[in-house]
Design an enzyme around this catalytic site. Structure first.
Site, mmCIF file in Angstrom:
data_model
loop_
_atom_site.group_PDB
_atom_site.id
_atom_site.type_symbol
_atom_site.label_atom_id
_atom_site.label_comp_id
_atom_site.label_asym_id
_atom_site.label_seq_id
_atom_site.Cartn_x
_atom_site.Cartn_y
_atom_site.Cartn_z
ATOM 1 N N CYS A 1 0.889 -1.219 0.018
ATOM 2 C CA CYS A 1 0.060 0.072 -0.050
ATOM 3 C C CYS A 1 0.892 1.318 0.115
ATOM 4 O O CYS A 1 2.108 1.295 0.476
ATOM 5 C CB CYS A 1 -0.954 0.075 1.460
ATOM 6 S SG CYS A 1 -1.983 -1.544 1.365
ATOM 7 N N LYS B 1 5.449 -4.114 -5.287
ATOM 8 C CA LYS B 1 6.975 -3.836 -5.361
ATOM 9 C C LYS B 1 7.770 -3.941 -4.240
ATOM 10 O O LYS B 1 8.890 -4.711 -3.993
ATOM 11 C CB LYS B 1 7.250 -2.671 -6.011
ATOM 12 C CG LYS B 1 8.872 -2.404 -6.397
ATOM 13 C CD LYS B 1 9.265 -3.200 -7.464
ATOM 14 C CE LYS B 1 10.693 -2.876 -7.790
ATOM 15 N NZ LYS B 1 11.274 -3.663 -9.011
#
Length: 607
Positions: free
Chosen positions: A2, A602
């Site tokens: 997030c 990522k």
């Protein structure tokens, strides 16, 4: 995972929030939203899917205001749908959250028993109601957040916006990173410096347990004991270079083609090509006093660590354990204080890697890290930091960060070998020269892109792929399989070629492509034997080798990708390129979201 942004300023905030969220897309997400205050009133807009959906919503339903928070969500609790998207609001506040509240079920049960109604499936909503409860007791926003934080268990970064107060943002960190940005008459919160780059390059990182009170004129930071503290203010670097793909279709493609340049930068940081020696001032570790090395990482970084294990053992004669961080931290293995613990991470915020680091630190080990983000938590908690200098990597599937990790650790292996007396000066110069040639060879491999793309037409039509390799090509096989399944969603597995007969050979038939990574080194003939076993069962072989290997294979292949002949030491750097391009072009043909594949993030900042 997030991404969080918060802005308290003087200009319309909604477009600025969206701009920052675009810079956080690389972290991975499945929904997005923003909340603002106008005339003391909270309002929000949220959308499932990509940010373009949120932008469309805002075009039809603008959000005025000069203070706001924004969020890109990667679902952990609750489905990736709009009603679970952040910000979450109550009558008194809006909140965004990165992480996991481990005791949310307990908190939710308590709050529901008090009559509070939950509208979502998320853990974050429990935080919103918990702070609201304290506000309703007459506490100020600062007091309410302060008193709630000790009741939250787990990992979290939080940003709060309060109904009726256009002069206040509050942030808190326990685990996932959160930075404070300093502007002229405005202040910022962000998950990283990249998000804040359009607005400021002056930042402070909160430490675990910190919470921060922001106004337009500055910030007050408190530690977990609620005592005022100051955190170092630093200048962020190279955060604006990520916004353009240039002439490339995807960031991943751009980053593949950046590898010759960034690898050159990495190597030049550690090696003096004029003298052919390691730059001792860049090392910061006395390897002569290290009797064992433990390298710990996750995902692609773990495969880089496993390649490095071969280098350190073969060249430096240093025993090495390479471990997956999520397993290492629970093994409770005996550790010698003469061991060196090394941690590899692109972001420097990987939750399991950070937890493993702290375990080793508690055992009294010296800590080294190989990182792309030198202002990260792992960097701050390391005794020695070895930057990879890859620059921002936006594609979720790692390319240049992987090869720069390899470059840094190859340099460290030479340094360790020299310090331990395992090689002499002549051999050091030979190895340094070999590494200096790697960018040139990689440039040659990049010119094979069109040929590799043709191979992918057949690869894109299959459901399963097997990768095989020996020696350092084994971790490359695992990395190749990871790349393919990450972005094409084709099931793939990487195996040591010698393990073929111990199970995987049962899968081989005429529908199964087998990608064999086999430079013509001392292990080549053994790998050819494995290819013959595949061919005898109708398997379709894609052979990645050099000219000598291609000429001596004497096996019919589905395709042969011929690379330059390179020394064994640098072959992992060179052979990483074709496995990246195979995955990339297969994914392009299949129409997947290459830069932001489904379900992936990522930076994995939760366990």
């Amino acid at each position: 995972m997030c991404g969080i942004i918060g802005i308290i300023g003087n200009d319309e905030v909604a477009p600025r929030l969206v701009d920052a969220l675009k810079r956080l897309e690389y972290r991975g997400y499945d929904s997005a939203g923003i909340a603002t205050l106008q005339n003391g009133r909270l309002d929000r807009r949220r959308a499932e899917g990509k940010l373009v959906n949120l932008e469309k919503r805002l075009a039809g339903e603008p959000l005025p205001g000069v203070i706001g928070i924004g969020h890109t969500r990667w679902a952990t609790h609750g489905r990736p749908v709009e009603h679970n998207a952040h910000p979450h609001i109550t009558t008194r506040l809006a909140v965004v959250h990165n992480g996991i509240i481990e005791n949310f079920a307990e908190l939710r049960a308590m709050l529901e028993a008090e009559g509070r109604k939950f509208e979502t499936e998320t853990d974050t909503e429990a935080v919103a109601h918990l702070v609201t409860r304290e506000l309703e007791k007459g506490k100020s926003p600062v007091e309410a957040v302060r008193d709630c934080l000790p009741h939250l268990k787990g990992a979290f970064a939080l940003a709060f916006l309060f109904e009726g107060d256009e002069e206040l943002l509050i942030g808190a960190r326990q685990g996932p990173p959160l930075a404070v940005g300093y502007g002229e008459g405005e202040m910022f919160l962000g998950s990283d410096a990249i998000a804040l780059a359009p607005f400021t390059d002056t930042i402070s990182y909160l430490e675990d347990g910190d919470w921060a009170v922001l106004t337009r004129n500055g910030v007050s930071i408190y530690d977990e004991n609620n005592k005022p503290v100051e955190r170092p203010v630093q200048k962020s670097q190279n955060t604006n270079m990520l916004v353009s793909k240039g002439n490339h279709r995807h960031f991943m493609q751009k980053e593949m083609f950046e590898q010759p340049e960034v690898i050159s930068h990495t190597l030049a940081n550690y090696l003096d090509f004029t003298t052919g020696k390691v730059r001792k001032e860049a090392i910061g570790i006395d390897f002569s006093k290290v009797d064992r090395l433990t390298i710990t990482a996750c995902g692609t970084a773990y495969y880089a660590a496993t390649v490095a294990k071969y280098w350190f053992e073969q060249i430096a004669r240093l025993p090495v354990d390479s471990d997956i961080a999520s397993e290492f931290r629970y093994r409770e293995m005996p550790l010698s204080k003469d061991s060196l613990a090394m941690f590899v991470s692109q972001s420097g915020e990987t939750a399991d890697t950070l937890a493993s680091l702290r375990y080793c630190k508690a055992q009294g080990l010296k800590i080294a890290s190989v990182l792309n983000v030198t202002g990260s938590t792992i960097a701050r908690e390391s005794d020695a930091v070895f930057p990879t200098l890859a620059g921002p990597e936006i594609g979720v599937a790692s390319t240049k960060a992987f090869t720069c990790q390899l470059s840094a650790m190859a340099s460290l292996a030479i340094a360790a070998a020299r310090a331990r007396g395992a090689i002499d000066e002549v051999r050091e110069q030979e190895l340094v020269h070999q590494l200096s040639e790697a960018p040139r060879f990689i440039n040659q491999v990049l010119k094979l892109e069109d040929q590799i793309a043709v191979v992918c037409h057949d690869l894109s039509k299959v459901n399963h792929v097997l990768y095989l390799g020996r020696g350092t090509s084994f971790p490359l096989a695992m990395e190749g399989a990871l790349k393919l399944k990450e972005i094409s969603y084709i099931h793939a597995e990487g195996y040591a070629a010698g393990e073929l007969k111990h199970g995987p050979i049962a899968l081989i038939d005429e529908t199964m492509p087998v990608i064999v990574i086999a430079p013509s080194d001392r292990l080549y003939e053994k790998t050819v034997s494995n290819m013959q076993e595949v061919a005898a069962r109708g398997g379709r072989i894609i052979l990645i080798t050099d000219k000598k290997g291609a000429e001596s294979a004497s096996i019919d292949t589905m395709a042969t990708i011929v690379l330059p002949e390179v020394p064994e030491f640098i072959s992992p750097l060179v052979y990483a390129l074709p496995i990246q391009m195979l995955a990339y072009h297969t994914a392009v043909l299949m129409g997947t979201d290459v830069d932001q594949p489904r379900n992936l993030a990522k930076s994995v900042t939760v366990e």
